[in-house]
Design an enzyme around this catalytic site. Structure first.
Site, PDB file in Angstrom:
ATOM      1  N   LEU A 154     -14.141 -14.653  -7.795  1.00  0.00           N
ATOM      2  CA  LEU A 154     -15.303 -15.509  -7.934  1.00  0.00           C
ATOM      3  C   LEU A 154     -15.999 -15.100  -9.227  1.00  0.00           C
ATOM      4  O   LEU A 154     -16.136 -13.914  -9.500  1.00  0.00           O
ATOM      5  CB  LEU A 154     -16.270 -15.347  -6.752  1.00  0.00           C
ATOM      6  CG  LEU A 154     -15.775 -15.771  -5.355  1.00  0.00           C
ATOM      7  CD1 LEU A 154     -16.856 -15.495  -4.318  1.00  0.00           C
ATOM      8  CD2 LEU A 154     -15.374 -17.236  -5.332  1.00  0.00           C
ATOM      9  N   ASP A 155     -16.439 -16.085 -10.020  1.00  0.00           N
ATOM     10  CA  ASP A 155     -17.171 -15.774 -11.251  1.00  0.00           C
ATOM     11  C   ASP A 155     -18.426 -14.968 -10.923  1.00  0.00           C
ATOM     12  O   ASP A 155     -18.928 -15.013  -9.797  1.00  0.00           O
ATOM     13  CB  ASP A 155     -17.566 -17.056 -11.973  1.00  0.00           C
ATOM     14  CG  ASP A 155     -16.360 -17.794 -12.531  1.00  0.00           C
ATOM     15  OD1 ASP A 155     -15.288 -17.165 -12.659  1.00  0.00           O
ATOM     16  OD2 ASP A 155     -16.482 -18.990 -12.826  1.00  0.00           O
ATOM     17  N   GLU A 156     -18.972 -14.292 -11.942  1.00  0.00           N
ATOM     18  CA  GLU A 156     -20.154 -13.462 -11.691  1.00  0.00           C
ATOM     19  C   GLU A 156     -21.348 -14.273 -11.193  1.00  0.00           C
ATOM     20  O   GLU A 156     -22.188 -13.766 -10.450  1.00  0.00           O
ATOM     21  CB  GLU A 156     -20.547 -12.674 -12.951  1.00  0.00           C
ATOM     22  CG  GLU A 156     -20.909 -13.506 -14.145  1.00  0.00           C
ATOM     23  CD  GLU A 156     -19.720 -13.778 -15.059  1.00  0.00           C
ATOM     24  OE1 GLU A 156     -19.978 -14.172 -16.204  1.00  0.00           O
ATOM     25  OE2 GLU A 156     -18.562 -13.586 -14.627  1.00  0.00           O
TER      26      GLU A 156
END
Length: 235
Positions: A102-104
């Site tokens: 998952l992206d930050e």
């Protein structure tokens, strides 16, 4: 299994460190202090404490983390803390890894495991377990956009259309999107393909397993019966 080996397998340190914890009377089993590293215990259903903290024995770890924003799904983060910093030391020691990324700035449902076979299966394109995303868009969501996402949109690196397994508007600028694939930045790119832009993204479920009762930044074990919710055999 010998108690020292149990602690070692669960990530409580080197073999010498685990034996030291036991000799120092910092380990209890069934409420009783055990000071013999060679004491033998059955591992099935075993719960023990180390320094007063309870721990359940799992031959292989599978945990669910409610990922907050501002954390990277990386063992070597570059700009933000790693999601690994949200886990207790024993889980980090035994080498759990995120199942996918998952992206930050993306929040929500994240599995981690130290089971290489399970990691491969859950990330394989053949494992079509649905993933549900709550998406906040920059511009209003209309029925035409929903129907295009259901019919399939073309991303810039693949001429084959990518379709949502399910899609519904949940507000003027929000929708719930279900995918069974896992392409790079797929939700954001699908949003761009219908002339909109993803402003916020939250993964709320995988299969029929949800984040219910799990606060942001917290984790829990995935129980054996819950594996079926992930499309896995329970045996």
């Amino acid at each position: 299994m010998r108690l020292a080996q149990i602690l070692f397998s669960q990530g409580f340190g080197t073999r010498r460190e685990c034996a030291g914890l036991i000799h120092s009377e910092l380990v209890t089993v069934d409420g009783q202090v055990v000071d013999d590293p060679d004491a033998d215990f059955p591992t099935e259903g075993l719960v023990f404490t180390v320094r007063g903290e309870p721990w359940r024995f799992f031959d292989k770890a599978l945990v669910l983390l409610h990922k907050p924003a501002g954390y990277e799904c990386s063992m070597k983060p570059r700009h933000h803390p790693s999601v690994m910093s949200l886990l207790p030391t024993p889980l980090r020691n035994r080498g759990v890894q995120p199942v996918g990324r998952l992206d930050e700035d993306t929040t929500g449902f994240l599995l981690l495991t130290d089971d290489g076979t399970l990691l491969h299966k859950l990330t394989s394109p053949k494992h079509h377990v649905p993933k549900v995303y709550e998406v906040t868009m920059k511009h209003p969501v209309d029925e035409q956009q929903v129907q295009r996402l259901l019919a399939g949109v073309v991303l810039d690196d693949d001429p084959a259309p990518v379709r949502a397994a399910a899609c519904e508007a949940t507000g003027e600028r929000s929708l719930r999107l279900t995918l069974t694939e896992g392409k790079y930045h797929q939700v954001k790119r699908m949003g761009a393909a219908v002339s909109n832009r993803v402003e916020a993204l939250h993964r709320s479920a995988m299969g029929s397993l949800t984040l219910e009762g799990l606060a942001p930044g917290k984790w829990r074990w995935v129980e054996a019966p819950e594996r079926a919710a992930l499309g896995l055999k329970t045996a």
